[in-house]
Design a protein around this motif. Sequence first.
Motif, PDB file in Angstrom:
ATOM      1  N   ASP A 148       0.825  -1.209   0.000  1.00 25.65           N
ATOM      2  CA  ASP A 148       0.000   0.000   0.000  1.00 25.65           C
ATOM      3  C   ASP A 148       0.859   1.259   0.000  1.00 25.65           C
ATOM      4  O   ASP A 148       0.544   2.239  -0.678  1.00 25.65           O
ATOM      5  CB  ASP A 148      -0.942   0.005   1.212  1.00 25.65           C
ATOM      6  N   ALA A 151       2.046   1.553  -3.567  1.00 22.11           N
ATOM      7  CA  ALA A 151       0.960   1.907  -4.488  1.00 22.11           C
ATOM      8  C   ALA A 151       0.519   3.353  -4.308  1.00 22.11           C
ATOM      9  O   ALA A 151       0.128   4.014  -5.280  1.00 22.11           O
ATOM     10  CB  ALA A 151      -0.219   0.959  -4.287  1.00 22.11           C
ATOM     11  N   ASP A 152       0.582   3.847  -3.089  1.00 26.74           N
ATOM     12  CA  ASP A 152       0.204   5.235  -2.828  1.00 26.74           C
ATOM     13  C   ASP A 152       1.126   6.228  -3.536  1.00 26.74           C
ATOM     14  O   ASP A 152       0.767   7.393  -3.711  1.00 26.74           O
ATOM     15  CB  ASP A 152       0.221   5.517  -1.322  1.00 26.74           C
ATOM     16  N   PRO A 155       0.764   6.099  -9.797  1.00 25.01           N
ATOM     17  CA  PRO A 155      -0.592   6.307 -10.334  1.00 25.01           C
ATOM     18  C   PRO A 155      -1.333   4.974 -10.406  1.00 25.01           C
ATOM     19  O   PRO A 155      -0.714   3.917 -10.614  1.00 25.01           O
ATOM     20  CB  PRO A 155      -0.335   6.889 -11.729  1.00 25.01           C
ATOM     21  N   PRO A 156      -2.672   4.986 -10.265  1.00 24.45           N
ATOM     22  CA  PRO A 156      -3.434   3.728 -10.238  1.00 24.45           C
ATOM     23  C   PRO A 156      -3.344   2.925 -11.530  1.00 24.45           C
ATOM     24  O   PRO A 156      -3.584   1.723 -11.520  1.00 24.45           O
ATOM     25  CB  PRO A 156      -4.869   4.186  -9.964  1.00 24.45           C
ATOM     26  N   ASP A 157      -3.014   3.598 -12.648  1.00 26.07           N
ATOM     27  CA  ASP A 157      -2.870   2.883 -13.922  1.00 26.07           C
ATOM     28  C   ASP A 157      -1.408   2.627 -14.262  1.00 26.07           C
ATOM     29  O   ASP A 157      -1.060   2.384 -15.423  1.00 26.07           O
ATOM     30  CB  ASP A 157      -3.543   3.669 -15.050  1.00 26.07           C
ATOM     31  N   ARG A 184      -1.056  -7.866  -2.870  1.00 24.63           N
ATOM     32  CA  ARG A 184      -1.642  -6.531  -2.740  1.00 24.63           C
ATOM     33  C   ARG A 184      -1.210  -5.615  -3.885  1.00 24.63           C
ATOM     34  O   ARG A 184      -2.002  -4.790  -4.359  1.00 24.63           O
ATOM     35  CB  ARG A 184      -1.234  -5.924  -1.402  1.00 24.63           C
ATOM     36  N   GLU A 187      -3.345  -6.428  -6.758  1.00 23.84           N
ATOM     37  CA  GLU A 187      -4.700  -5.939  -6.490  1.00 23.84           C
ATOM     38  C   GLU A 187      -4.810  -4.430  -6.708  1.00 23.84           C
ATOM     39  O   GLU A 187      -5.760  -3.946  -7.333  1.00 23.84           O
ATOM     40  CB  GLU A 187      -5.074  -6.300  -5.051  1.00 23.84           C
ATOM     41  N   ARG A 188      -3.837  -3.700  -6.197  1.00 19.91           N
ATOM     42  CA  ARG A 188      -3.885  -2.240  -6.287  1.00 19.91           C
ATOM     43  C   ARG A 188      -3.506  -1.721  -7.666  1.00 19.91           C
ATOM     44  O   ARG A 188      -4.040  -0.710  -8.138  1.00 19.91           O
ATOM     45  CB  ARG A 188      -2.928  -1.624  -5.249  1.00 19.91           C
ATOM     46  N   LEU A 189      -2.535  -2.385  -8.318  1.00 18.49           N
ATOM     47  CA  LEU A 189      -1.986  -1.909  -9.589  1.00 18.49           C
ATOM     48  C   LEU A 189      -2.002  -3.060 -10.597  1.00 18.49           C
ATOM     49  O   LEU A 189      -0.974  -3.681 -10.872  1.00 18.49           O
ATOM     50  CB  LEU A 189      -0.562  -1.384  -9.373  1.00 18.49           C
ATOM     51  N   LYS A 191      -2.006  -3.413 -13.718  1.00 23.44           N
ATOM     52  CA  LYS A 191      -1.212  -3.364 -14.945  1.00 23.44           C
ATOM     53  C   LYS A 191       0.268  -3.659 -14.696  1.00 23.44           C
ATOM     54  O   LYS A 191       1.054  -3.761 -15.634  1.00 23.44           O
ATOM     55  CB  LYS A 191      -1.349  -1.990 -15.616  1.00 23.44           C
TER      56      LYS A 191
END
Length: 351
Positions: A148, A151-152, A155-157, A184, A187-189, A191
């Motif tokens: 997390d 991922a924070d 970017p989400p993509d 995780r 799950e979060r990213l 791509k």
Amino acid sequence: MIPLSRAVLPAVLLLLAGVSGCDVGNSSDDPLTIGFVAQNNSRDFSREMSEGFRAGAAIAGGVKAEVVGPDTHDGLKQVELLRDLATRAKGGIGLSAVAPELVAEPMAQVVGQGIPLIAVAGGQVAPGTGVKLMIENDTWEMGRLLADAAADRLPPDAAGKIVIGSNSPGMPALDQRGAGLRARLVERLPKLQVIGPLDTGRDATANLATWQRLADANADALALLGTGDIDAINLAAVHAAKGGKWLAAGFSLDPKALQGVKEGHLFATVSAEHFLKGAVAGWFLAEHAKHGRKLPEGWFVAPSLVVESSNVDDIIRRQSSEANRLDAARPGMDELTSAPERYLRPLDQAR
């Protein structure tokens, strides 16, 4: 009080009172001995656990605490040390196993002698040991915490690759960290291409060389992430030496890792709060040895803590002395003593 960003549980598990049991006392004028078998005497995380054990025993008082451990990760040496310690530490023993399966039989022998035995870290308790209490983090969740935090910062993509390394493949705690981290991230990213965990090697010099090679081979990676203590230390060094554009992080409270966070070479490091795990074990065993206070049974879920730029100065201060670590542990005492069962899960759920 030190802020505990994204802590799995309150980061103060030092004095866990309120566990019922009969007060049988100790009739001898000489204090009973309790003991701890560390994973090793050389790595920061293991020394922290040992120091915590001594501190927890000292706070409880009335016992003698003896700590032993091999100089390096050596499961066979741990077996030898456990058997020897059991001749003296009749009040109880805590064990942080390098290889849980390897020490399963000698652990069962110690339990069979009527000596209380607590597993401290190690990721699991091997079947057949007779051990009923383990003090350990939710290591899967620790991996998710670091994922997390990574991922924070993306970017989400985000598309690209993230490389995960482990300095001790096959060690349950690190395997679970890696599995939680990988799951995780995906799950979060979605791509992302997540590579590993790859074996980075337990030896510090070899580990450094491996991360140097991985950095060169994956210069376009979004992040390099390690699951072990030495991974975090060497990732900080490699990021600094190469002026890495990739993100780096790991799991360690070693001073070099904390300095890496402070200087921006690690965006985060997750602490397993080893000092507190050792302290809980020392306090439990001392109270049991002195008063016959019943040991809890199950998986006692120890705290985890994400260290980032926002709290790294506080953690560096906390880690600067054993007294500071103890002071930092005190605020959670009331909460823990009022409801210790909140931190227990079934032993077979440990991960």
